[in-house]
Design a protein around this motif. Sequence first.
Motif: not given
Length: 718
Positions: A384-392, A433-438
């Motif tokens: 829980i101490q780790q810093k996270i990059a979340l891509f959805v 956030t990323y586009s799943p198509l572009k």
Amino acid sequence: MDSIQLHHLLGKMTREEKIGQMVQLAGEFYKEEDSENTGPMHEMNLSPEKMSTIGSVLGVSGAQTLIDIQKEHLAKSRLGIPLLFMADVIHGYRTIFPIPLGIASTWDPNLAEESAILSAKEAAVSGLHVTFAPMVDLVRDARWGRVMESTGEDPYLNQLYARAFVRGYQGKDLINNKMSVAACIKHFAGYGAPIAGREYNTVELSERTLREMYLPAYQAGIDEGSKLVMTAFNSLDGVPATANKPLMRDILRKEFGFQGVLISDWASVGEMISHGIAADLKQAARLALKAGVDIEMMTGGYLNHLHDLIEEGEISESLLDEAVWRILTLKNELGLFEDPYRGANSKEEKTIVFSLKHREKARKIAEESMVLLKNEKQVLPLDIQQKIALFVPEEQSKDVLGAWSWKGQQSESVSVYEGLLQHVSKESIVLKTYSPLKNENHKDWLTEVKNVDVIIIVGGESSYMSGEGASRSNLKLPAEQIQLIKNLRTTSKPIHLILFNGRPLDLTDISQDVDSMIEAWFPGTEAGSAVANLLFGQKNPSGKLTMSFPRTVGQVPLYYNQDSTGRPLTPYNQDDKYLSRYLDVENSPLFPFGFGLSYTEFKYSPMQVTVAESKEEVRIEVTITNNGNLSGAEIVQLYIRDKVGEVVRPVKELKRFKKIFLEPGQSAEVVFQLQKQDFKYVHQDLSVSVEAGEFDVMIGSNSEELEIETIYLDFKKK
């Protein structure tokens, strides 16, 4: 109402009233505001008089709405015969559980039953009487979209789940338990084997394969007491199921002893015209009734043509009486003649539907359903101490319910981001956030993730990409997801991939580019909470696959229990070309049936196999030890192989399994017993029996990592 009263009611019905009972309309017919005979009513040739005779409605819900429809209908019905309300409650009503393929991955029929019990409660209090579930079709082809609605590729597992779902929906006492609904086994039969994995396509199966692999799950659900069966869209042996008299009259009715209601799938009676076995709807109606279909869903064949067919001598009045008797019996079994509103209660609906208790169970089942596919160097669980990059995926952060989540609301579901926030602060997460198509430029993102410790990517399919009508020829992740993963791989940060999808995928392109993979399926309402609990080790993954994951789409249909071949590929002939093999890929799946990792390590002792003096029973013992530092559950799997049979036998068949929970350092003895019936199979003449001979007994953590011992069994002919 007793049997005499029910017969008396049938005797008072006119032919038109009987025909009406055999017709199912969609809810839109009960929202008609225009007094003119237009729209759907015109297309079906429905008059107010005919509407008063209709027997069932699908696809409408809400306690007060259904109470109002029922009241209005009873006021117009000459004999006061109540409507049946039916709907697709597949993996939840408003509280959405994991898709059935996900529930199957728990390897726990009790959880399947619990999900059905709670789904039935929500449906029943909202006024429904019947669910079009469970789907028990065996599936081997991941291209087919409806694999998400199945429980997988194994006939033994499918039988257990068929029974569990039926028990859950119906309970032990359907008439007195107003919080239950009648179950409908579907799709009879062989719907899960369309050629090329293409929806609604032809099915081509030998009768022996049909009986050995596909029919057992249907029979199990029927033996458990399912009140309805639905016909399949596909043709089998050249005849669409809805017109297949040998399938419905001989196998379903006579062999399986099914006495309940047989209902067509949506418009499948009318589709006989497109199939090319009926010239018009009148001929289609005649074929369907002769095959034994009691209720026609959403085409006007019965409504507009049965009367004339009887007058012309094409069908007998007795066929009408037979069908209507079954429909009246179902209504009676539900207690509708005494209480036409049954469990519908708008006040209780507000407290039962989407309750905290139901959501909590949905979360727990979701946690059990998820499969850890990879965990390189034990990078999970996270700290829980780790810093996270979340891509959805853009606009899909809450697209976690999957197909057939009829009343489920995406806005009410828990996203992965929201789940992570149950464990860490906003400041610990860089959300992208990323586009799943572009095909986007990710250079800026590569700079932004320099200061994080780990990267989490949410990928897979959108809910639109699986389910009915969602066949795919390409099982890879969308190209943008693959490119995103490869670009982020250059950062050297640990990458954790969370997959939301409704089918086995081809993950070969990215399997080496991520450090961990969690197959989350479409987990339902509490998706994000369940995912986060796994990521942070609040829950140790224990799910295992019930469908094989291919290395490439060219391998499908792919399944663990394939038949032996005359030129098998073995570890000792890898250089030989003239074998049953591919030149460009291994035969084996990327992830096999029964596969799933844990955060802890389970060690199997050598198994002990004891054959009884009678040579007809086998006892298999193995000790499992948790050698890791975390508590966890293991699913111990037992397979057999009949080494010499009258017909070619599968290379392995699942016969037993057991899910055990062990603390660190704890051991448990697992014992399996096999009897004579476990070794029986369908022979050339379609009889079921077993011969003496050698059998391999196999035990392990999945269908490929197995210890094998050969035994001899001398089955006596009786």
